[in-house]
Write a protein that holds these residues in place. Structure first.
Motif, PDB file in Angstrom:
ATOM      1  N   ALA A  16       2.692  -1.773  -4.383  1.00 35.02           N
ATOM      2  CA  ALA A  16       1.844  -2.812  -4.964  1.00 35.02           C
ATOM      3  C   ALA A  16       1.808  -4.069  -4.113  1.00 35.02           C
ATOM      4  CB  ALA A  16       2.344  -3.161  -6.370  1.00 35.02           C
ATOM      5  N   GLY A  17       2.656  -4.148  -3.064  1.00 36.76           N
ATOM      6  CA  GLY A  17       2.647  -5.319  -2.193  1.00 36.76           C
ATOM      7  C   GLY A  17       3.071  -6.597  -2.908  1.00 36.76           C
ATOM      8  N   ARG A  18       4.217  -6.551  -3.582  1.00 37.76           N
ATOM      9  CA  ARG A  18       4.647  -7.699  -4.382  1.00 37.76           C
ATOM     10  C   ARG A  18       4.900  -8.938  -3.536  1.00 37.76           C
ATOM     11  NH1 ARG A  18       7.237  -3.200  -6.311  1.00 37.76           N
ATOM     12  NH2 ARG A  18       6.697  -2.576  -8.435  1.00 37.76           N
ATOM     13  N   ARG A  19       5.403  -8.750  -2.322  1.00 42.27           N
ATOM     14  CA  ARG A  19       5.669  -9.910  -1.473  1.00 42.27           C
ATOM     15  C   ARG A  19       4.381 -10.571  -1.009  1.00 42.27           C
ATOM     16  NH1 ARG A  19       9.793  -7.489   2.871  1.00 42.27           N
ATOM     17  NH2 ARG A  19       8.605  -5.634   2.335  1.00 42.27           N
ATOM     18  N   PRO A  25      -3.714  -4.619  -3.828  1.00 42.15           N
ATOM     19  CA  PRO A  25      -2.658  -4.257  -2.879  1.00 42.15           C
ATOM     20  C   PRO A  25      -3.095  -4.543  -1.452  1.00 42.15           C
ATOM     21  CG  PRO A  25      -2.924  -2.536  -4.532  1.00 42.15           C
ATOM     22  CD  PRO A  25      -4.056  -3.492  -4.733  1.00 42.15           C
ATOM     23  N   LYS A  26      -2.153  -4.946  -0.610  1.00 40.79           N
ATOM     24  CA  LYS A  26      -2.487  -5.410   0.736  1.00 40.79           C
ATOM     25  C   LYS A  26      -3.206  -4.364   1.569  1.00 40.79           C
ATOM     26  CE  LYS A  26       2.252  -4.268   2.040  1.00 40.79           C
ATOM     27  NZ  LYS A  26       3.585  -4.802   2.382  1.00 40.79           N
ATOM     28  N   GLN A  27      -2.935  -3.080   1.330  1.00 45.52           N
ATOM     29  CA  GLN A  27      -3.582  -2.041   2.124  1.00 45.52           C
ATOM     30  C   GLN A  27      -5.080  -1.924   1.845  1.00 45.52           C
ATOM     31  OE1 GLN A  27      -1.079  -1.533  -0.046  1.00 45.52           O
ATOM     32  NE2 GLN A  27      -1.323   0.365  -1.201  1.00 45.52           N
ATOM     33  N   ASP A 109       3.036   3.354   8.127  1.00 47.84           N
ATOM     34  CA  ASP A 109       2.793   2.404   7.044  1.00 47.84           C
ATOM     35  C   ASP A 109       1.298   2.195   6.822  1.00 47.84           C
ATOM     36  OD1 ASP A 109       5.546   1.867   6.677  1.00 47.84           O
ATOM     37  OD2 ASP A 109       5.512   0.435   8.344  1.00 47.84           O
ATOM     38  N   ALA A 110       0.875   2.197   5.567  1.00 46.89           N
ATOM     39  CA  ALA A 110      -0.534   1.978   5.242  1.00 46.89           C
ATOM     40  C   ALA A 110      -0.995   0.584   5.631  1.00 46.89           C
ATOM     41  CB  ALA A 110      -0.760   2.209   3.747  1.00 46.89           C
ATOM     42  N   ALA A 111      -0.068  -0.369   5.643  1.00 41.18           N
ATOM     43  CA  ALA A 111      -0.415  -1.757   5.954  1.00 41.18           C
ATOM     44  C   ALA A 111      -0.068  -2.120   7.394  1.00 41.18           C
ATOM     45  CB  ALA A 111       0.301  -2.705   4.991  1.00 41.18           C
ATOM     46  N   ILE A 218       1.481  -5.769   7.757  1.00 45.46           N
ATOM     47  CA  ILE A 218       1.027  -6.879   6.923  1.00 45.46           C
ATOM     48  C   ILE A 218       1.911  -6.931   5.686  1.00 45.46           C
ATOM     49  CG2 ILE A 218      -0.882  -7.779   5.552  1.00 45.46           C
ATOM     50  CD1 ILE A 218      -2.779  -6.425   7.568  1.00 45.46           C
ATOM     51  N   THR A 219       2.709  -7.962   5.622  1.00 48.54           N
ATOM     52  CA  THR A 219       3.659  -8.123   4.520  1.00 48.54           C
ATOM     53  C   THR A 219       3.395  -9.389   3.719  1.00 48.54           C
ATOM     54  OG1 THR A 219       5.350  -6.969   5.819  1.00 48.54           O
ATOM     55  CG2 THR A 219       6.110  -8.234   3.924  1.00 48.54           C
ATOM     56  N   ARG A 220       3.034 -10.470   4.421  1.00 48.85           N
ATOM     57  CA  ARG A 220       2.776 -11.754   3.791  1.00 48.85           C
ATOM     58  C   ARG A 220       1.360 -12.213   4.133  1.00 48.85           C
ATOM     59  NH1 ARG A 220       7.563 -13.747   1.906  1.00 48.85           N
ATOM     60  NH2 ARG A 220       9.460 -12.780   2.738  1.00 48.85           N
TER      61      ARG A 220
END
Length: 240
Positions: A16-19, A25-27, A109-111, A218-220
């Protein structure tokens, strides 16, 4: 082992990309004219040596159907799990129905949308005579500190960086061996953050293959414009 193992891509995309935050979702964020996941998948779908892709999605996913590859015949969708390792395990279980135990699985990784064809080619070439598996990685150039949280946190000590690498993806391992490693970690209740960590629990030492530093995840929120810049630079280099 078979003389000519095939290569498969596994993309865990149930997070869900909580960060990152936000309702999407970031993806699935809009990114350089497409969605992030479209770029992450394209490099595998367009590669002649990749036999297919297995994508692990959340059962509640409502965005995948709007992506560029939602109906692509090379992409198989499976239900993801609570953790990334669970999603990878589900994808491997589905893949085992049509792939051989000694086929190579490249988990990505999808992102992480900036993987280049050149780095993917180098990874595939490295697997030709590799007994364990390999992952793209980048040597760490920053000074790294450990912290004592009880103090603020404050610096506890400095780690020698000569042997430190950033682990990127894809990470490539034999289908049967990776399934065994993930099962062992789950049975023993071990938390793992990447697939190489699971392989290491078998006492094996994967190959670190230096890749491009622009293959970022991509995390943030601040990662998105940086990834867009890297992708634009890569596209300009291809046109020269």
């Amino acid at each position: 082992m078979s003389q000519q193992p095939r290569y498969w891509a596994v993309i865990p995309a149930a997070g869900a990309g909580r960060r990152f935050g936000g309702p999407v979702p970031k993806q699935y964020l809009a990114f350089a004219g497409r969605q992030v996941i479209d770029y992450s998948l394209a490099v595998f779908i367009d590669h002649p040596r990749i036999a297919g892709c297995v994508l692990a999605l959340s059962p509640e996913d409502e965005w995948w159907r709007e992506t560029a590859y939602a109906a692509h015949p090379a992409v198989q969708r499976v239900a993801g799990g609570a953790e990334r390792s669970d999603s990878v395990a589900h994808a491997l279980e589905a893949l085992a129905e049509r792939a051989a135990e000694d086929d190579w699985v490249l988990v990505h990784d999808a992102a992480r949308p900036c993987l280049t064809r050149l780095d993917l080619d180098r990874l595939l070439e490295a697997l030709r005579d590799e007994p364990v598996g390999a992952l793209l990685a980048v040597p760490l150039h920053d000074t790294v500190k450990t912290a004592e949280d009880a103090l603020g946190p404050r610096v506890e000590h400095t780690l020698p960086r000569q042997q430190l690498w950033r682990a990127y993806t894809p990470q490539a391992f034999r289908l049967g061996q990776l399934r065994q490693a993930l099962l062992q970690c789950r049975t023993e209740g071990l938390a793992i953050t990447d697939d190489a960590s699971a392989i290491e629990q078998l006492g094996l030492r994967p190959l670190l293959l230096e890749g491009r530093a622009d293959n970022i995840k991509i995390t943030r929120p601040e990662d998105l414009p940086l990834a867009r810049f890297f992708l634009e630079q890569q596209q300009e280099q291809q046109l020269r």
